[in-house]
Scaffold this active site. Structure first.
Site, PDB file in Angstrom:
ATOM      1  N   GLN A 198     -24.689 -22.609 -10.859  1.00 32.69           N
ATOM      2  CA  GLN A 198     -23.716 -21.735 -10.217  1.00 32.69           C
ATOM      3  C   GLN A 198     -24.335 -20.389  -9.860  1.00 32.69           C
ATOM      4  OE1 GLN A 198     -20.699 -23.299 -13.540  1.00 32.69           O
ATOM      5  NE2 GLN A 198     -19.827 -21.615 -12.407  1.00 32.69           N
ATOM      6  N   PHE A 228     -17.677 -25.608 -14.205  1.00 31.28           N
ATOM      7  CA  PHE A 228     -16.710 -25.052 -15.161  1.00 31.28           C
ATOM      8  C   PHE A 228     -17.318 -23.926 -16.004  1.00 31.28           C
ATOM      9  CE2 PHE A 228     -15.958 -29.771 -14.981  1.00 31.28           C
ATOM     10  CZ  PHE A 228     -15.021 -29.707 -13.958  1.00 31.28           C
ATOM     11  N   ARG A 281     -14.439 -22.396 -18.045  1.00 34.34           N
ATOM     12  CA  ARG A 281     -13.269 -22.228 -17.176  1.00 34.34           C
ATOM     13  C   ARG A 281     -12.129 -21.447 -17.848  1.00 34.34           C
ATOM     14  NH1 ARG A 281     -10.993 -27.244 -13.531  1.00 34.34           N
ATOM     15  NH2 ARG A 281     -10.174 -26.002 -11.813  1.00 34.34           N
ATOM     16  N   GLU A 312      -8.930 -21.385 -11.742  1.00 36.20           N
ATOM     17  CA  GLU A 312      -8.827 -21.260 -13.193  1.00 36.20           C
ATOM     18  C   GLU A 312      -7.414 -20.987 -13.721  1.00 36.20           C
ATOM     19  OE1 GLU A 312     -12.761 -19.373 -14.936  1.00 36.20           O
ATOM     20  OE2 GLU A 312     -12.216 -18.391 -13.058  1.00 36.20           O
TER      21      GLU A 312
END
Length: 804
Positions: free
Chosen positions: A244, A275, A388, A738
């Protein structure tokens, strides 16, 4: 199953008739699309969905191995604190393909032993002479085949020595005793609200020194941590990684290898679920591959098996909470104080942000006065990371646990206590400040009341009471909860290029994790460019392609996290498109004078022919006053508990979520439903346990249980509120990734309500008068826990109950 059949089943259950469980489920989905910014707002199919479903989408491990490629497998510590005296590989025929054992000793002279960049410094790549937690990487076995590398790593003998070492810190209580904390910068520490002492003095009742404990949760992405590093000419290296945060991986690799950052290139096409686990925790895997490839001058790749991934990666932050709360006889809270101890593990990672996120979401209720002391504890556990809704999930649960305890003391309906402590806009402004926005944006109370009606909350409560009276072995519960979720919009880059044939290539800082970021980017690109006002732009979205992240092509990509990267990437792209439209407008006017109406393909061809710059870059930086905003939602969940087995069946969940003006209702709906189900996993199923040394023992799907078709709600109804009152948002959109996860606490609260009914029945059988004593329902509320709390946890009590 059709809604009518499901309703008939409810009627049968309501009069006490047994029904067989079914794996079928049904749903009702209400969304509102808008054509104001067409094609933004259209419920378009997610970009790449077809090739993902067919298996054609290429992830890192799908990239064909380059010639002469090696494979890596990690050797990790099984001790929480010990000297590493050596690592021996068992010699046999199966291990004949081992090429090298890479450790901290192989880091170049100008490099550093760093495996991840964090807010407060770098995290070691490998343990040096001392390993500080179970699961810490000690070395990387590199072999000709992945199987050989795995066998060598699994059979490796690590020699430990613990003589004259202090005992490891394995609990937050031990961290407090030994003052082992990470510093939280002042700008990340939340502000207290009101006068706690005054609020407690005004209270009619108090609860003092109550405790709540919360465990961890594994990210359980579909694609485990993986990377491929390929040496390039002139001391350069190319790294493909599932992350990410490509920019952070880029910096870390350069620092570890001791080479300039322009010698490193990190590429991420797409990620198979993140996540938060593919943020900081992905970087050591990419860096270790890069180090091995750099040293051996051969390509190196690795794909962590699920067991290694679960042991090394860390997961959600466990914590211990102690609180004092004062409240009136009508349930109105006057003051709340919390002492929160967060187990951050070995390194800082994202942990310094946790106090802010926990308190932010806990403030969803008006506590009157709110004070707290939050400590981020450094322990000899694997580093905990963003998962998350990091902190927000825990904060929302803490709030509900406190509300339920208050209701228990006052013998009041929990829903009434929640209702009386919901914010007015005035109190919301006090607790959240500028993030509260304008009064017209505060939709929570309207959604709360609307869901009460649409879910038939009052009528179902009455039906549940009747059901519980006539059913001995099954009890039902229902619960309604709100959420207030604060997000932060971060700076993000973008680049848009228009090719000769009128097709468009887009690069953004955000990474496609399966959340539909590319889809929204394509839609907003088509919308923004169509403002040029020429023919042929009606289906412009089909001409747009979003390409992979490349850290040497688009810099300052930042991290994809916090649910706002889609909107910030879209805004960066819109800025690029505005530049291109401005360049094309003058040419369009000239062409119209010469030849009348101009279509898109002709305009672009002429632009290239006349040397108009057809590429534009931008860097979106949100205004400081509008970086933060609030998201609202509410949910009602109804469950049925089998008190003999502890099985919890989710009969129905109803959700209303304010999505602003959704950029893609289909994508956002998927995010809401998926997030909610992942929340069910945290609150009801997923035990992430360690042994006495802190080593993860629930390290496979045999022992770690995520939601399945048997555990999702039998009826899931979702309404996306299209409020559209958000002028400072990107085309009035709001985050969806989220916040809905927090709504799954409604399932946990409903389960507690059902258990309460079971305990009440047990008291009646035992001849006990008065209310049942207060009890805590663990998170996760797994079957043995539920069964035990229902009271029928041994054969003797079960047989005794049969006499009644």
């Amino acid at each position: 199953m059709c809604t009518y059949v499901w309703w008939m089943m409810k009627q049968e259950n309501s009069i006490g008739q047994l029904t067989n469980s079914t794996s079928l489920s049904s749903a009702k989905q209400e969304v509102t699309s808008s054509r104001e910014y067409y094609p933004v707002g259209e419920p378009m199919l997610k970009s790449g969905a077809t090739i993902q479903a067919s298996g054609e989408a290429q992830y890192v491990d799908d990239i064909p191995s380059p010639p002469n490629c090696l494979h890596g497998s990690f050797i990790y510590s099984t001790k929480p604190l010990a000297r590493v005296k050596g690592v021996d590989l068992i010699s046999n025929n199966q291990l004949s393909g081992v090429a090298a054992l890479i450790s901290y000793k192989d880091i170049p002279e100008r490099g550093e032993n760093v495996g991840s960049v964090a807010m407060l410094g770098f995290e070691p790549l490998f343990a040096d002479d001392l390993t500080r937690c179970a699961g810490e990487p000690i070395a990387l076995v590199v072999a000709e085949k992945q199987k050989s590398a795995d066998l060598a790593a699994n059979s490796a003998l690590v020699k430990y020595d613990t003589e004259n070492l202090d005992p490891p810190i394995l609990t937050v209580e031990e961290a407090v005793e030994r003052s082992s904390f990470f510093e939280v910068p002042a700008f990340l520490y939340p502000k207290q609200v009101g006068d706690f002492s005054k609020g407690m003095a005004e209270a009619d009742y108090t609860i003092l020194s109550a405790e709540i404990k919360l465990r961890s949760q594994y990210h359980f992405y579909m694609e485990t941590q993986t990377a491929l590093a390929v040496p390039d000419e002139d001391n350069c290296i190319v790294v493909h990684t599932s992350t990410q945060c490509p920019e952070y991986a880029h910096r870390t690799i350069a620092k570890c290898l001791g080479i300039p950052e322009h010698n490193v290139r990190v590429i991420t096409r797409r990620v198979g679920g993140g996540f938060g686990g593919k943020a900081m925790r992905a970087i050591p895997v990419a860096t270790a591959c890069a180090l091995a490839a750099h040293k051996l001058r051969r390509p190196v790749r690795t794909y962590l098996n699920r067991k290694t991934d679960m042991i090394m990666i860390g997961g959600r932050h466990p914590m211990k909470i102690t609180y004092d709360v004062g409240f009136k006889s009508n349930g109105k809270v006057t003051a709340l104080h919390l002492d929160i101890l967060i187990n951050a593990g070995l390194s800082a990672d994202f942990s310094p942000t946790m106090p802010l996120t926990i308190i932010s979401t806990l403030k969803k209720y008006n506590w009157g006065a709110l004070s707290f002391d939050v400590k981020v504890c450094k322990t000899n556990h694997s580093s905990k990371s963003a998962m998350r809704g990091p902190g927000e999930v825990q904060g929302s649960y803490i709030a509900e646990a406190i509300i339920e305890e208050i209701a228990s003391v006052l013998l009041m309906e929990v829903d009434s206590v929640r209702n009386i402590n919901l914010h007015t806009f005035e109190s919301l402004d006090v607790f959240y400040g500028k993030a509260a926005g304008e009064e017209v944006e505060y939709t929570l109370t309207d959604m709360w009341n609307k869901l009460g009606v649409s879910s038939c909350f009052v009528q179902r409560k009455e039906m549940i009471e009747q059901f519980n009276q006539v059913n001995r072995w099954r009890k039902r519960g229902i619960s309604r909860v709100p959420i207030v979720y604060e997000v932060v919009v971060r700076p993000t880059p973008g680049k848009v290029s228009i090719l000769w044939d009128g097709t468009i290539v887009v690069e953004v800082g955000g990474i496609e994790l399966g959340q539909g970021l590319w889809t929204k980017v394509r839609q907003i690109t088509a919308y923004a460019l169509s403002s040029i006002g020429c023919n042929g732009t009606e289906n412009l979205v089909e001409k747009v392609r979003v390409i992979q992240s490349d850290t040497l092509s688009l810099v300052q990509g930042g991290l994809t996290a916090g649910s706002t990267t889609s909107e910030s990437s879209c805004e960066a792209v819109r800025l690029c498109c505005n530049i291109l439209v401005e360049r094309l407008t003058l040419l369009k006017s000239k062409l119209q004078e010469q030849m009348g109406p101009v279509n898109w393909d002709v305009l672009i061809l002429q632009a290239h022919s006349q040397s108009v710059n057809m590429a534009a870059s931008s860097y979106f930086v949100p205004q400081s006053d509008f970086m933060r905003y609030l998201n609202y939602g509410t949910a009602v969940s109804e469950v049925e508990v089998n008190i003999l087995t502890g099985e919890t069946k989710i009969l129905q969940s109803d959700i209303i979520y304010d999505s602003g003006q959704s950029m893609n209702p289909a994508v956002d709906l998927g995010q809401i439903e998926g997030s909610f189900v992942q929340g069910i996993g945290f609150f009801m199923l997923e035990e992430f346990l360690t042994n006495a040394d802190g080593l993860t023992i629930t390290d496979s799907t045999w022992t770690y249980k995520i939601p399945t078709i048997d555990t999702i709600p039998m009826q899931l109804n979702v309404e996306m509120l299209n409020s559209g009152h958000h002028k400072q948002r990107v085309l009035s959109s709001k985050a969806s990734g989220e916040p809905p996860l927090l709504l799954a606490v409604s399932v946990h609260c409903a389960t507690k309500a059902a258990i309460k009914e079971a305990r009440k029945q047990l008291n009646t059988w035992s001849g006990v008068d008065g209310p049942d004593s207060a009890f805590q329902l663990d998170v996760p509320a797994i079957m043995p826990v539920v069964k035990s709390l229902c009271g029928l946890d041994n054969v003797e009590r079960y047989l005794e109950s049969l006499l009644h």
